[in-house]
Design a protein around this motif. Sequence first.
Motif, mmCIF file in Angstrom:
data_model
loop_
_atom_site.group_PDB
_atom_site.id
_atom_site.type_symbol
_atom_site.label_atom_id
_atom_site.label_comp_id
_atom_site.label_asym_id
_atom_site.label_seq_id
_atom_site.Cartn_x
_atom_site.Cartn_y
_atom_site.Cartn_z
ATOM 1 N N VAL A 28 1.032 37.443 27.720
ATOM 2 C CA VAL A 28 0.934 37.383 29.181
ATOM 3 C C VAL A 28 1.222 35.966 29.668
ATOM 4 O O VAL A 28 2.038 35.759 30.580
ATOM 5 N N MET A 29 0.569 35.003 29.065
ATOM 6 C CA MET A 29 0.762 33.620 29.491
ATOM 7 C C MET A 29 2.203 33.151 29.258
ATOM 8 O O MET A 29 2.758 32.404 30.065
ATOM 9 N N SER A 30 2.813 33.602 28.175
ATOM 10 C CA SER A 30 4.197 33.193 27.911
ATOM 11 C C SER A 30 5.148 33.797 28.938
ATOM 12 O O SER A 30 6.144 33.175 29.312
ATOM 13 N N GLU A 31 4.834 34.999 29.413
ATOM 14 C CA GLU A 31 5.661 35.604 30.462
ATOM 15 C C GLU A 31 5.541 34.810 31.756
ATOM 16 O O GLU A 31 6.537 34.558 32.442
ATOM 17 N N PHE A 32 4.334 34.367 32.085
ATOM 18 C CA PHE A 32 4.151 33.512 33.265
ATOM 19 C C PHE A 32 4.945 32.217 33.106
ATOM 20 O O PHE A 32 5.615 31.769 34.032
ATOM 21 N N LYS A 33 4.865 31.624 31.943
ATOM 22 C CA LYS A 33 5.554 30.366 31.675
ATOM 23 C C LYS A 33 7.071 30.556 31.771
ATOM 24 O O LYS A 33 7.780 29.709 32.317
ATOM 25 N N ARG A 34 7.566 31.688 31.238
ATOM 26 C CA ARG A 34 9.003 31.962 31.292
ATOM 27 C C ARG A 34 9.478 32.024 32.745
ATOM 28 O O ARG A 34 10.499 31.443 33.099
ATOM 29 N N ALA A 38 2.237 41.585 39.811
ATOM 30 C CA ALA A 38 3.476 42.334 39.595
ATOM 31 C C ALA A 38 3.900 42.247 38.132
ATOM 32 O O ALA A 38 4.332 43.246 37.542
ATOM 33 N N VAL A 39 3.761 41.071 37.530
ATOM 34 C CA VAL A 39 4.115 40.883 36.121
ATOM 35 C C VAL A 39 3.204 41.724 35.232
ATOM 36 O O VAL A 39 3.676 42.411 34.319
ATOM 37 N N LEU A 40 1.895 41.685 35.488
ATOM 38 C CA LEU A 40 0.953 42.473 34.694
ATOM 39 C C LEU A 40 1.230 43.970 34.845
ATOM 40 O O LEU A 40 1.182 44.721 33.864
ATOM 41 N N ASP A 41 1.531 44.382 36.062
ATOM 42 C CA ASP A 41 1.840 45.787 36.324
ATOM 43 C C ASP A 41 3.062 46.220 35.513
ATOM 44 O O ASP A 41 3.071 47.286 34.893
ATOM 45 N N LYS A 42 4.067 45.378 35.494
ATOM 46 C CA LYS A 42 5.291 45.674 34.734
ATOM 47 C C LYS A 42 4.999 45.732 33.231
ATOM 48 O O LYS A 42 5.493 46.621 32.528
ATOM 49 N N MET A 43 4.185 44.805 32.746
ATOM 50 C CA MET A 43 3.851 44.778 31.323
ATOM 51 C C MET A 43 3.087 46.047 30.922
ATOM 52 O O MET A 43 3.335 46.613 29.856
ATOM 53 N N GLN A 90 5.561 48.977 30.797
ATOM 54 C CA GLN A 90 6.392 48.903 29.588
ATOM 55 C C GLN A 90 5.616 49.390 28.369
ATOM 56 O O GLN A 90 6.143 50.138 27.541
ATOM 57 N N ARG A 91 4.385 48.975 28.255
ATOM 58 C CA ARG A 91 3.581 49.350 27.089
ATOM 59 C C ARG A 91 3.220 50.836 27.100
ATOM 60 O O ARG A 91 3.181 51.468 26.055
ATOM 61 N N ARG A 92 2.977 51.373 28.274
ATOM 62 C CA ARG A 92 2.701 52.820 28.360
ATOM 63 C C ARG A 92 3.936 53.619 27.956
ATOM 64 O O ARG A 92 3.822 54.637 27.275
ATOM 65 N N ASP A 93 5.104 53.167 28.391
ATOM 66 C CA ASP A 93 6.347 53.844 27.991
ATOM 67 C C ASP A 93 6.537 53.764 26.483
ATOM 68 O O ASP A 93 6.880 54.756 25.838
ATOM 69 N N SER A 94 6.304 52.591 25.917
ATOM 70 C CA SER A 94 6.442 52.415 24.473
ATOM 71 C C SER A 94 5.445 53.290 23.728
ATOM 72 O O SER A 94 5.781 53.915 22.719
ATOM 73 N N TYR A 149 -3.903 49.455 22.923
ATOM 74 C CA TYR A 149 -4.818 48.316 22.909
ATOM 75 C C TYR A 149 -4.319 47.222 23.865
ATOM 76 O O TYR A 149 -5.094 46.650 24.632
ATOM 77 N N GLU A 150 -3.024 46.948 23.828
ATOM 78 C CA GLU A 150 -2.462 45.922 24.715
ATOM 79 C C GLU A 150 -2.637 46.312 26.175
ATOM 80 O O GLU A 150 -2.978 45.465 27.008
ATOM 81 N N VAL A 151 -2.433 47.582 26.484
ATOM 82 C CA VAL A 151 -2.637 48.050 27.862
ATOM 83 C C VAL A 151 -4.082 47.800 28.279
ATOM 84 O O VAL A 151 -4.345 47.298 29.381
ATOM 85 N N SER A 152 -5.025 48.128 27.398
ATOM 86 C CA SER A 152 -6.444 47.956 27.747
ATOM 87 C C SER A 152 -6.787 46.488 27.992
ATOM 88 O O SER A 152 -7.592 46.177 28.872
ATOM 89 N N GLN A 153 -6.176 45.596 27.224
ATOM 90 C CA GLN A 153 -6.456 44.173 27.398
ATOM 91 C C GLN A 153 -5.857 43.634 28.697
ATOM 92 O O GLN A 153 -6.484 42.841 29.392
ATOM 93 N N ILE A 154 -4.661 44.061 29.029
ATOM 94 C CA ILE A 154 -4.006 43.601 30.260
ATOM 95 C C ILE A 154 -4.688 44.224 31.477
ATOM 96 O O ILE A 154 -4.870 43.572 32.501
ATOM 97 N N GLN A 155 -5.090 45.485 31.338
ATOM 98 C CA GLN A 155 -5.725 46.229 32.431
ATOM 99 C C GLN A 155 -6.984 45.527 32.945
ATOM 100 O O GLN A 155 -7.324 45.644 34.116
#
Length: 151
Positions: free
Chosen positions: A32-38, A54-59, A62-66, A84-90
């Motif tokens: 998440v932090m690297s996406e912000f930095k990018r 918006a970035v978190l929503d997109k992430m 993407q993870r739900r689709d994967s 697991y990644e979805v739960s952490q970002i959520q």
Amino acid sequence: MANTALRDSINDALKNAMRAKEKERVAVLRLVMSEFKRIEVDERIEVEDARALAVLDKMIKQRRDSEQQYRAAGREELAAQEAYEVSQIQEFMPAALSNEELSAIVTQAVRDAGVTDMRDMGKAMALIKPQVQGRADMGAVSKLLKEQLSR
């Protein structure tokens, strides 16, 4: 000064996860932090809360689709990792809107934009999106808006 409370709370969570030696959580929060930095490097801006949502929503999307694709392919261990990644970002997303709240926002936007048919749907979506960003699935919002306009 920019509104970066969300980013700061994610950074604090990352530090706490590092101290607690939670490797999986650290990996997700670093993503998440690297996406912000990018975004900051590419666009030469500071990521504010609205953009961070918006970035978190997109992430999450993407993870739900994967996750869905992994389950369809029978790769449960990879699907579990995505879940697991979805739960952490959520954790950092605002509370989801109820169907009644969402319906009220859509109805108000239709009224405010003076939208009467499907051709003007974009006007209403422009009013709705900032209010529901990160709190509702935009596909569901679009479906609800179409239903209201088809009445």
